[in-house]
Design an enzyme around this catalytic site. Structure first.
Site, PDB file in Angstrom:
ATOM      1  N   HIS B  54     -17.919  30.788  38.439  1.00 31.36           N
ATOM      2  CA  HIS B  54     -16.698  31.503  38.836  1.00 31.36           C
ATOM      3  C   HIS B  54     -15.964  30.773  39.957  1.00 31.36           C
ATOM      4  O   HIS B  54     -15.143  31.365  40.654  1.00 31.36           O
ATOM      5  CB  HIS B  54     -17.035  32.914  39.320  1.00 31.36           C
ATOM      6  CG  HIS B  54     -17.882  33.690  38.373  1.00 31.36           C
ATOM      7  ND1 HIS B  54     -17.499  33.929  37.088  1.00 31.36           N
ATOM      8  CD2 HIS B  54     -19.101  34.266  38.521  1.00 31.36           C
ATOM      9  CE1 HIS B  54     -18.450  34.628  36.471  1.00 31.36           C
ATOM     10  NE2 HIS B  54     -19.430  34.828  37.324  1.00 31.36           N
ATOM     11  N   HIS B 216     -17.706  36.640  32.472  1.00 32.31           N
ATOM     12  CA  HIS B 216     -18.976  36.002  32.120  1.00 32.31           C
ATOM     13  C   HIS B 216     -18.996  35.528  30.684  1.00 32.31           C
ATOM     14  O   HIS B 216     -20.037  35.440  30.064  1.00 32.31           O
ATOM     15  CB  HIS B 216     -20.140  36.957  32.353  1.00 32.31           C
ATOM     16  CG  HIS B 216     -20.322  37.269  33.778  1.00 32.31           C
ATOM     17  ND1 HIS B 216     -19.710  38.341  34.379  1.00 32.31           N
ATOM     18  CD2 HIS B 216     -21.009  36.636  34.744  1.00 32.31           C
ATOM     19  CE1 HIS B 216     -20.029  38.352  35.654  1.00 32.31           C
ATOM     20  NE2 HIS B 216     -20.809  37.336  35.898  1.00 32.31           N
TER      21      HIS B 216
END
Lengths: 222, 328
Positions: B54, B216
């Site tokens: 991320h 995700h």
């Protein structure tokens, strides 16, 4: 209670260390499969995470092998908590640590004692993760396995029969997660689209138990 | 992929972080990134962490006015408790530590275990859960709303409060207030590829998009035929505004998922501003860029946070981190 007085204490540290060795190899072989199961409904890492955890556990326990079955499970649980991450690290770690603690410091335990230990472990896991039956999680393999374990003991079976029954029930439970809609974990975000996929966590739980059954069978045939 | 071997993606990146950002202390082996000079006397320490993939979240937000430490896990896998315990010990000045946790089962479980262990070691720990993703509607039968773009707002605004010397209960209170005032909605134009899998984590054909994705690589709730930037902005703004019903100006994050160029993101930002105007929501500040990403996913998310005077002041306060820097 289901106490069977004349069961032999045939589960010792050496047996569980052989199980750890075998399960680490099985997870290595099945890692890609677990990751594949985790792709459509998760984030495609269950295999890699489990492999990392069990490799670390095997290395740590080879260096300092504990001498009771309880200590073996506690040590594996600690390693999983410290190396796996994600939800599976704390959940599997808690399962094994609680199970190990429940076994106490006996040098060897009976199948009934192991069953009680596993029950304590599953209770701990459920308390932590909050999953119920049919939420499409590890619990769908583990709870049927505990029931089958108990039923086999009640029917007069010994360690081999009990763990074999538990392993079959876990495999069936894992397969039966396919039509379920996930209500816990990352797959739950998919809603109805989680239907039609087998849960990776239930699958790895079944692998732990089928490998335990194999290890016990090999021990009793040698 | 531009990698050596999949197993070493995270430590390789941390070695790079250590080489480049010399104002941070990077423990590559134990996977903890700490602001150099920590702990700071009398200041609350802010610790966050989560799966890698991320970036720049969370390591890129360590520095003055934001996080004091970050714990990167494996790709899309929460870090382990040992990392957070180590980070808490490194940043605690005695004023306590705030754990900023994105609401995912793994992150929650590992941070909970870590909080217990850190408290055993005498560190006062408060936790804030970030759960801003409105795409998760059925919270009763799921793991609950996911933590996504609002994490940046929580880390920035609570970090500014800590930098001003606010005590733990106040820093934690601001963090919770920011989370409660924030909503996000994300859209994917392509799936992302994890190093472990070596290919896309789900199948998203050309010409289709996925609405309501997380960060995700998990698919979203609905797939549709490709839409224009303006149409995507309308859907995203409606989703966050309907849910939050803001009655004051908002902070706006127009966030790229990793593979969408800034050229497209700025065009999207224009459409988001137009759509906000149409909904009569005034935008006080806007940040555009790839901040809370999902590896090489193409797409964007919109996050709004209703801001009062205090939050605006904290937003404008100095920040000096690898990824966010102003006023210093």
């Amino acid at each position: 209670m289901n106490a069977v007085p004349d069961l032999p204490a045939d589960i010792d540290a050496a047996l569980l260390l052989r199980w750890l060795d075998a399960v680490t190899s099985v997870i290595e072989q099945e890692a890609d499969h677990l990751t594949q199961l985790d792709s459509p409904i998760g984030d495609a890492d269950h295999g890699a995470n489990m492999r990392r955890g069990f490799r670390a556990a095997r290395t740590a326990l080879e260096q300092e092998p504990p001498d009771t079955p309880g200590a073996v499970l506690v040590a594996i649980g600690r390693q999983l908590i410290s190396t796996v991450g994600g939800a599976s690290g704390p959940l599997y770690g808690t399962l094994l640590r609680r199970a190990g603690k429940a076994l106490g410091d006996a040098p060897a335990v009976t199948a009934a004692e192991l069953r009680d230990g596993l029950r304590a472990g599953v209770d701990g896991l459920v308390q932590l993760g909050g999953a119920k039956l049919e939420d499409k999680t590890m619990v769908d393999a583990l709870l049927p396995a505990l029931d089958a374990f108990t039923a086999a003991l009640d029917a007069g079976g010994g360690t081999e029969q009990a763990v074999t029954a538990a392993a079959s029930a876990a495999e069936e439970g894992a397969t039966a997660t396919t039509p379920l809609r996930a209500r816990k974990g990352r797959a739950s975000y998919l809603g109805d689209r989680s239907i039609g996929h087998q849960d990776p966590g239930a699958t790895s739980s079944a692998l732990l138990l089928t490998t335990l059954a194999d290890t016990v069978r090999k021990a009793s045939s040698s | 992929m531009l990698i050596n071997v999949p197993e070493n993606v995270v430590p390789d990146a941390l070695r790079g972080f250590a080489a480049v950002h010399t104002d941070l202390t990077v423990d590559v082996e134990r996977r903890v990134i700490v602001r150099r000079g920590a702990p700071y006397d009398g200041q609350v320490g802010l610790v966050s962490g989560g799966g890698s993939g991320h970036e720049p979240l969370h390591g890129g937000f360590v520095g003055r006015g934001m996080l004091t430490a970050a714990c990167p896990g494996e790709v899309f896998t929460s870090p382990v408790p040992d990392q957070m315990v180590r980070a808490a010990a490194a940043v605690d000045s005695g004023a306590g530590v705030l754990f900023i946790v994105k609401n995912y089962t793994g992150d929650v479980l590992n941070f909970d275990m870590a909080a217990e262990l850190a408290e055993d070691e005498g560190v006062q720990v408060a936790k804030v859960l970030v759960n801003d993703d409105v795409a998760v509607t059925d919270s009763l039968y799921t793991a609950g709303r996911r933590g996504t773009g609002a994490t940046l707002f929580v880390e920035k605004l609570a970090g500014a409060a800590a930098d001003e010397g606010a005590p733990l209960d106040r820093v934690a209170g601001i963090a919770r207030r920011v989370n409660e005032a924030s909503r996000s909605f994300g859209v994917a134009l392509s799936a992302c590829s994890t190093p472990a899998k070596g290919g896309p984590t789900f199948d998203l054909p050309e010409g289709e998009l996925e609405l309501g994705v997380g960060i995700h690589g998990e698919p979203g709730r609905e797939r549709r035929a490709m839409m224009t930037s303006g149409e995507i902005a309308d859907v995203s703004v409606d989703a966050v505004v309907d849910d939050l019903q803001p009655d004051a100006p908002v902070l706006l994050l127009v966030n790229g998922m990793g593979a969408t160029p800034l050229l497209e993101l700025y065009g999207f930002a224009a459409e988001v501003h137009r759509a906000m105007g149409a909904r009569k929501v005034s935008v006080a500040r806007t940040l555009v860029g790839n901040y809370v990403t999902s590896l090489d996913m193409a797409g964007a998310s919109v996050t709004i946070c209703q801001a009062d005077e205090e939050l605006l002041r904290l937003w404008d306060a100095p920040v000096s981190t690898p990824a966010l820097r102003w006023g210093c």
